[in-house]
Design an enzyme around this catalytic site. Structure first.
Site, PDB file in Angstrom:
ATOM      1  N   ARG A 142       0.864  -1.184   0.000  1.00 55.21           N
ATOM      2  CA  ARG A 142       0.000   0.000   0.000  1.00 55.21           C
ATOM      3  C   ARG A 142       0.900   1.234   0.000  1.00 55.21           C
ATOM      4  O   ARG A 142       1.747   1.379   0.879  1.00 55.21           O
ATOM      5  CB  ARG A 142      -0.914   0.032   1.221  1.00 55.21           C
ATOM      6  CG  ARG A 142      -1.567   1.406   1.395  1.00 55.21           C
ATOM      7  CD  ARG A 142      -2.603   1.442   2.486  1.00 55.21           C
ATOM      8  NE  ARG A 142      -3.787   0.710   2.083  1.00 55.21           N
ATOM      9  CZ  ARG A 142      -4.950   0.774   2.728  1.00 55.21           C
ATOM     10  NH1 ARG A 142      -5.081   1.524   3.812  1.00 55.21           N
ATOM     11  NH2 ARG A 142      -5.996   0.086   2.307  1.00 55.21           N
TER      12      ARG A 142
ATOM     13  N   HIS B 249      -7.515   0.641  -6.200  1.00 54.01           N
ATOM     14  CA  HIS B 249      -7.639  -0.179  -4.991  1.00 54.01           C
ATOM     15  C   HIS B 249      -8.247  -1.529  -5.420  1.00 54.01           C
ATOM     16  O   HIS B 249      -9.389  -1.843  -5.079  1.00 54.01           O
ATOM     17  CB  HIS B 249      -8.540   0.555  -3.998  1.00 54.01           C
ATOM     18  CG  HIS B 249      -8.403   0.090  -2.578  1.00 54.01           C
ATOM     19  ND1 HIS B 249      -7.623  -0.978  -2.200  1.00 54.01           N
ATOM     20  CD2 HIS B 249      -8.960   0.565  -1.428  1.00 54.01           C
ATOM     21  CE1 HIS B 249      -7.701  -1.143  -0.898  1.00 54.01           C
ATOM     22  NE2 HIS B 249      -8.514  -0.228  -0.403  1.00 54.01           N
TER      23      HIS B 249
ATOM     24  N   GLN C 238      -9.822  -4.136  -2.982  1.00 55.31           N
ATOM     25  CA  GLN C 238     -11.110  -3.636  -2.482  1.00 55.31           C
ATOM     26  C   GLN C 238     -12.231  -3.950  -3.480  1.00 55.31           C
ATOM     27  O   GLN C 238     -13.349  -4.324  -3.102  1.00 55.31           O
ATOM     28  CB  GLN C 238     -10.998  -2.112  -2.267  1.00 55.31           C
ATOM     29  CG  GLN C 238     -12.274  -1.436  -1.822  1.00 55.31           C
ATOM     30  CD  GLN C 238     -12.605  -1.663  -0.364  1.00 55.31           C
ATOM     31  OE1 GLN C 238     -11.785  -1.409   0.506  1.00 55.31           O
ATOM     32  NE2 GLN C 238     -13.810  -2.143  -0.085  1.00 55.31           N
TER      33      GLN C 238
ATOM     34  N   ASP D  95     -17.102   7.404  -0.678  1.00 55.01           N
ATOM     35  CA  ASP D  95     -15.826   7.269   0.034  1.00 55.01           C
ATOM     36  C   ASP D  95     -15.535   8.617   0.693  1.00 55.01           C
ATOM     37  O   ASP D  95     -16.214   9.615   0.403  1.00 55.01           O
ATOM     38  CB  ASP D  95     -14.726   6.890  -0.986  1.00 55.01           C
ATOM     39  CG  ASP D  95     -13.402   6.526  -0.335  1.00 55.01           C
ATOM     40  OD1 ASP D  95     -13.362   6.335   0.900  1.00 55.01           O
ATOM     41  OD2 ASP D  95     -12.382   6.438  -1.054  1.00 55.01           O
TER      42      ASP D  95
ATOM     43  N   CYS E 140     -16.204   1.929   1.401  1.00 54.17           N
ATOM     44  CA  CYS E 140     -15.044   1.061   1.655  1.00 54.17           C
ATOM     45  C   CYS E 140     -14.504   1.206   3.080  1.00 54.17           C
ATOM     46  O   CYS E 140     -13.725   0.377   3.527  1.00 54.17           O
ATOM     47  CB  CYS E 140     -13.959   1.296   0.612  1.00 54.17           C
ATOM     48  SG  CYS E 140     -13.549   3.019   0.368  1.00 54.17           S
TER      49      CYS E 140
ATOM     50  N   ARG F  53     -13.506  -8.316   2.573  1.00 54.83           N
ATOM     51  CA  ARG F  53     -12.087  -8.079   2.275  1.00 54.83           C
ATOM     52  C   ARG F  53     -11.274  -9.327   2.627  1.00 54.83           C
ATOM     53  O   ARG F  53     -10.337  -9.689   1.930  1.00 54.83           O
ATOM     54  CB  ARG F  53     -11.538  -6.882   3.081  1.00 54.83           C
ATOM     55  CG  ARG F  53     -12.177  -5.529   2.802  1.00 54.83           C
ATOM     56  CD  ARG F  53     -11.952  -5.047   1.389  1.00 54.83           C
ATOM     57  NE  ARG F  53     -10.585  -5.048   0.951  1.00 54.83           N
ATOM     58  CZ  ARG F  53      -9.651  -4.141   1.268  1.00 54.83           C
ATOM     59  NH1 ARG F  53      -9.964  -3.129   2.023  1.00 54.83           N
ATOM     60  NH2 ARG F  53      -8.417  -4.230   0.793  1.00 54.83           N
TER      61      ARG F  53
HETATM   62  N1   CP Z   1     -11.028   0.134   2.833  1.00 48.71           N
HETATM   63  C1   CP Z   1      -9.754   0.061   3.236  1.00 48.71           C
HETATM   64  O1   CP Z   1      -8.815  -0.052   2.422  1.00 48.71           O
HETATM   65  O2   CP Z   1      -9.619   0.093   4.576  1.00 48.71           O
HETATM   66  P1   CP Z   1      -8.232   0.253   5.350  1.00 48.71           P
HETATM   67  O3   CP Z   1      -7.671   1.608   4.972  1.00 48.71           O
HETATM   68  O4   CP Z   1      -8.591   0.154   6.804  1.00 48.71           O
HETATM   69  O5   CP Z   1      -7.314  -0.845   4.902  1.00 48.71           O
END
Ligand code: CP
Length: 342
Positions: A110, A137, A140, A235, A276, A328
């Protein structure tokens, strides 16, 4: 057609075919059933394997999903946090990738730039999974469209509205996911944002829409956008890693794009609301209390700490964001299992 994803990286969903994306969604649903039945405790195909999960930004869901999915499969998991390594600071991404590729069977990353994930793919020699970049993403998205499939059944020709900061990574990712599923997607946000939706992504999605069905519509009217919608998705208005200073401008630009009951009531009766997460829907976080006290008098819609979605919608029966969050785990397990192989 047999699907074999062994050795592949999930850097961008656009590097996958429609059949491969659908396979990942279906495998995620199967793995969820299998976890509920307790079957996974009998079979740990990743015993003797190890994965690294590397975060330049914080995470709850993505980190925990990789850690629990890894444990369920029998893998060792190493977490490398934003402060925990020299990656990209004292050591180049290429060199880090070459080292990690010798230790691990797969790497989650990430970060910010998509080119960093490209470098990890190129130099590590093992499957790399994009846990969020400025552009996409993709892990996701597998969970999101899995959740839509659980809620709605067949997704072809269904309508999903993504509302808010439509130029961000999630707006683009929902567009890509909808194009694979043959869904009609409306990106609803300020007119000034419409030109910032990436032309290369639109072009790739147009090819997918032509093949799979579905379409893209841009809108700056949330009530019109909600008409006939099966899913409304939003979001946060300032993404992870963006400066706090942006909130003033963003709230000003996006206050017309808060998901409220008026919007929900303009959609189909059994509308599914997705987010998300994390979400700003009340004043139960330090952050949302700060926003409310700084900007509540200038922008009354944020005076209770809610931004992109009202608490009324978030607490309603329409909200499936916690099913989506659970998914997830199952979808990341499907992604690891199929790309590392067993
Ligand atoms: N939706 C998501 O990626 O959550 P986090 O940032 O908690 O990983």
């Amino acid at each position: 057609m047999a699907i074999n994803l062994k050795g592949r990286s999930l850097d961008s969903l656009l590097n996958f075919s429609t059949d491969e994306v659908k396979y990942l969604i279906d495998l995620s649903i199967d793995l969820k059933k299998s976890k509920y039945q307790g079957l996974q405790t009998l079979n740990r195909p990743f015993i003797g394997k190890n994965i690294a999960i590397m975060f330049q930004k914080d995470s709850t869901r993505t980190r925990c999903a990789f850690e629990v999915a890894g444990a369920d499969l029998g893998a060792g998991v190493t977490y490398i946090g934003p402060q925990g390594s020299n990656f990209g600071k004292k050591e180049s991404i290429e060199d880090t990738a070459k080292v990690l590729g010798r230790f691990y069977d797969g790497i989650e990353f990430r970060g910010f730039a998509q080119k960093d994930i490209d470098a990890l793919v190129k130099y590590s020699g093992v499957p790399v999974w994009n846990g969020l970049t400025d552009e996409e993403h993709p892990t996701q998205i597998i969970a999101d469209f899995m959740t839509m499939k659980e809620q709605l059944g067949e997704l072809k020709n269904k309508k999903v509205v993504f509302i808010g900061d439509i130029k961000n990574n999630m707006g683009h990712s929902i567009l890509i996911g909808a194009a694979f599923m043959g869904m009609h997607v409306t990106l609803c946000g300020p007119k000034t944002y419409h030109k910032d939706i990436r032309k290369d992504v639109i072009k790739s999605c147009e090819v997918l829409f032509a093949r799979n069905g579905g379409s893209l519509t841009l809108s700056d009217d949330k009530i019109k956008a909600a008409k006939d919608a099966d899913v409304i998705y939003t979001d946060v208005w300032v993404s992870l890693g963006e400066p706090f200073d942006l909130f003033d401008t963003r709230i000003g630009e996006l206050e017309q794009f808060q998901v409220d009951m008026k919007m929900i009531n303009s959609a189909k009766e059994n509308i599914v609301f997705l987010h998300c997460l994390p979400a700003f829907h009340d004043d139960h976080t330090e952050f949302s209390r700060d926003i409310a006290s700084k900007f509540g008098s200038k922008y009354p819609i944020v005076k209770n700490g809610a931004m992109e979605v009202t608490d009324e919608v978030f607490q309603s029966k329409y909200n499936k964001a916690f099913d989506q969050a659970e998914n997830r785990l199952h979808s990341i397990k499907a992604i690891m299992l199929s790309t590392i192989g067993y």
